[in-house]
Scaffold this active site. Structure first.
Site: not given
Ligand SMILES: NC(=O)c1ccc[n+]([C@@H]2O[C@H](COP(=O)([O-])OP(=O)(O)OC[C@H]3O[C@@H](n4cnc5c(N)ncnc54)[C@H](O)[C@@H]3O)[C@@H](O)[C@H]2O)c1
Ligand SMILES: [Zn+2]
Length: 367
Positions: A121, A143, A185, A227, A237, A242, A246, A249, A253, A267
Site C-alpha cells: 500500500r 505521476k 520538454e 515544474k 491537475e 498543471r 500538456n 501534447h 499524442h 515522444h
Molecule cells: N510521469 C510523468 O510525469 C511523465 C512525464 C513525461 C513522460 N513520462 C513517460 O516517460 C516515458 C519516456 O521517458 P524517456 O524518454 O526517458 O524514455 P526511456 O525511459 O525509454 O529512455 C529512452 C531510451 O534511453 C535509454 N537510456 C536511458 N538513460 C540512458 C543513459 N543515461 N545513457 C544511455 N541510454 C539511456 C533507455 O534504455 C531507452 O532506450 C514515457 O513512457 C512517458 O509516458 C512520464
Molecule cells: Zn511530455
C-alpha cells in the site's frame, strides 16, 4: 549543484541537479538508505553503462546493490513488468519504510514509481533519472503509470518520490536523438510560461545539446523549478494549472498514435511538433502573432527537431489525425481541453475548441 525544493505539505522533497551525484549516491541519500542492501530497478541499456559505477559508489559507503534490469523501452510499462518488479521487491522483503531506487528514463521512473505506490500500500522510492526528459519532466511531480491495451498511462497513481537526483553525467551516455527529444520538454517550459527562458533556449540550446555542462545544469534546474511550482499549486491537475504542462501534447499524442508510438517519432519529437501546431493554431485563431509562432518553430528546427507535419510522410488526413484525440485521457465529459497560446510564455487552457476546427487546421498543415 542546484537544489530545488518541491514543497508539498507533508511530502516535501528535494530535486538535486548536478554532476557526480551517482558517484556519491549513499551520501546523497543519507538516512533514506536504512539497510545494507539497496534495491535498484533499471533497464538493460542503463545497467550496461551505469551498474558498475553505482556498485562501486555504494560499496565504498558499505552498501550492496541488488539489481533488477527490465527490457528497455515503452513495452516495459506493462502489467507483466509491474508484476515482475513487485514480485521481485516482495521476495527481497522490501518494507514500507525502505526506499526503492529507480535508475533510468521515464519508463523506469513511471514503472518503479507505480510499483512503489502499490507495494504494501505504498513504500518509498528515489528517482535517479538518466534521460533529459526524465530529469526535466517525468521524475518530478509524482505521476506514475503503466500502459493498458486501451492506451498509454491509463493505469497509475499519484505517488511522490522522497528524493530526486538528476546526475548530469548520465546525459553523457545518452544517444543524441534522445537528448534532443528531451530538449523539446525544456523549451516547453519557456513557451508555456517564461518568455525570458525561451530566449535563453534560443541563445544556449545548441551549447546544451553539444555538451556544455553549465548550460545543462541551468536548463535542468530551471525546468525542474518551473515544474515544481506548477505541481505544488495543482498536484492532482484539478485547477487547470498543471494541465498547462500538456502544451503540445494533444497534437503530439495524435501524431504518436498515428505513427504507432514507435521509433518513427519519439515522444519529445512529437511534443516539439505539437507545440508548433498549438502555436500555429493559436495564430490562426488570432490569439497570437504568426511571427511568434514561427519563432518557436525556427528554434526547434535549428536544433533538428521536427516542425513540419507534412515532412512526416503520414498516410492520413486531418480528420483521421484529430480522431486520435477522442481517445486522449484528458477528455472530460465529451470536451477536450486544449492548451493554446496568447504569445510566447502565455499559455492558457481552452475548453471550447471543437474537434472539427482542429481537423480542418490539420488538413491544411498536412498540405
Ligand atoms: N510521469 C510523468 O510525469 C511523465 C512525464 C513525461 C513522460 N513520462 C513517460 O516517460 C516515458 C519516456 O521517458 P524517456 O524518454 O526517458 O524514455 P526511456 O525511459 O525509454 O529512455 C529512452 C531510451 O534511453 C535509454 N537510456 C536511458 N538513460 C540512458 C543513459 N543515461 N545513457 C544511455 N541510454 C539511456 C533507455 O534504455 C531507452 O532506450 C514515457 O513512457 C512517458 O509516458 C512520464
Ligand atoms: Zn511530455
Amino acid at each position: 549543484m542546484a537544489v530545488i525544493p518541491v514543497d508539498l505539505a507533508g511530502r516535501a522533497y528535494e530535486v538535486r541537479v548536478g554532476r557526480r551525484l551517482l558517484a556519491d549516491l549513499a551520501g546523497q541519500c543519507g538516512p533514506l538508505l536504512r539497510k545494507k542492501t539497496v534495491p535498484i530497478v533499471t533497464d538493460r541499456n542503463v545497467a550496461a553503462l551505469w551498474k558498475d559505477p553505482v556498485d562501486r559508489s555504494l560499496a565504498a559507503a558499505g552498501h550492496e546493490a541488488s539489481w533488477l534490469a527490465v527490457e528497455p523501452g515503452e513495452p516495459s510499462k506493462s502489467w507483466a513488468a509491474l508484476e515482475r518488479v513487485v514480485d521481485w521487491l516482495l521476495v527481497a522483503e522490501v518494507e514500507r519504510g525502505d526506499h526503492i531506487l529507480a535508475l533510468g528514463g521515464g519508463v523506469i521512473g513511471d514503472l518503479v514509481g507505480f510499483a512503489a505506490a502499490v507495494l504494501k500500500r505504498g513504500c518509498g522510492f528515489i528517482q535517479l533519472p538518466t534521460t533529459l526528459l526524465a530529469q526535466v519532466d517525468s521524475s518530478v511531480g509524482g505521476k506514475t503509470a503503466i500502459n493498458a491495451r486501451a492506451g498509454k498511462n491509463l493505469v497509475g497513481a499519484f505517488h511522490q518520490p522522497s528524493l530526486v537526483l538528476a546526475d548530469l553525467d548520465t546525459l553523457g551516455t545518452l544517444p543524441p536523438r534522445e537528448l534532443r527529444a528531451g530538449y523539446a520538454e525544456v523549451v516547453k517550459y519557456g513557451v508555456l510560461g517564461d518568455a525570458a527562458f525561451f530566449a535563453w533556449c534560443e541563445a544556449s540550446g545548441a551549447a546544451l545539446l553539444g555538451g556544455d555542462a553549465e548550460a545543462r545544469e541551468h536548463a535542468v534546474a530551471h525546468s525542474v523549478a518551473a515544474k515544481a511550482t506548477i505541481v505544488v499549486a495543482d498536484e492532482r491537475e484539478t485547477t487547470g494549472q498543471r494541465a498547462l504542462l500538456n502544451l503540445g501534447h494533444t497534437f503530439g499524442h495524435a501524431l504518436e498514435a498515428e505513427t504507432g508510438f514507435s521509433d518513427r517519432l519519439l515522444h519529445g519529437e512529437a511534443v516539439a511538433l505539437g507545440m508548433v501546431l498549438a502555436a500555429r493554431f493559436s495564430a490562426r485563431r488570432g490569439l497570437m502573432d504568426e511571427a511568434d509562432a514561427e519563432r518557436i518553430a525556427a528554434h526547434l528546427a535549428a536544433v533538428d527537431l521536427p516542425t513540419e507535419i507534412a515532412a512526416l510522410g503520414l498516410d492520413c488526413n486531418g480528420p483521421a489525425l484529430a480522431a486520435h484525440m477522442l481517445h486522449d485521457k484528458k477528455m472530460d465529459a465529451g470536451a477536450l481541453p486544449f492548451v493554446l497560446l496568447r504569445g510566447i510564455g502565455e499559455a492558457f487552457l481552452d475548453r471550447s475548441v471543437e474537434l472539427g476546427e482542429v481537423a480542418r487546421f490539420l488538413n491544411d498543415e498536412l498540405g
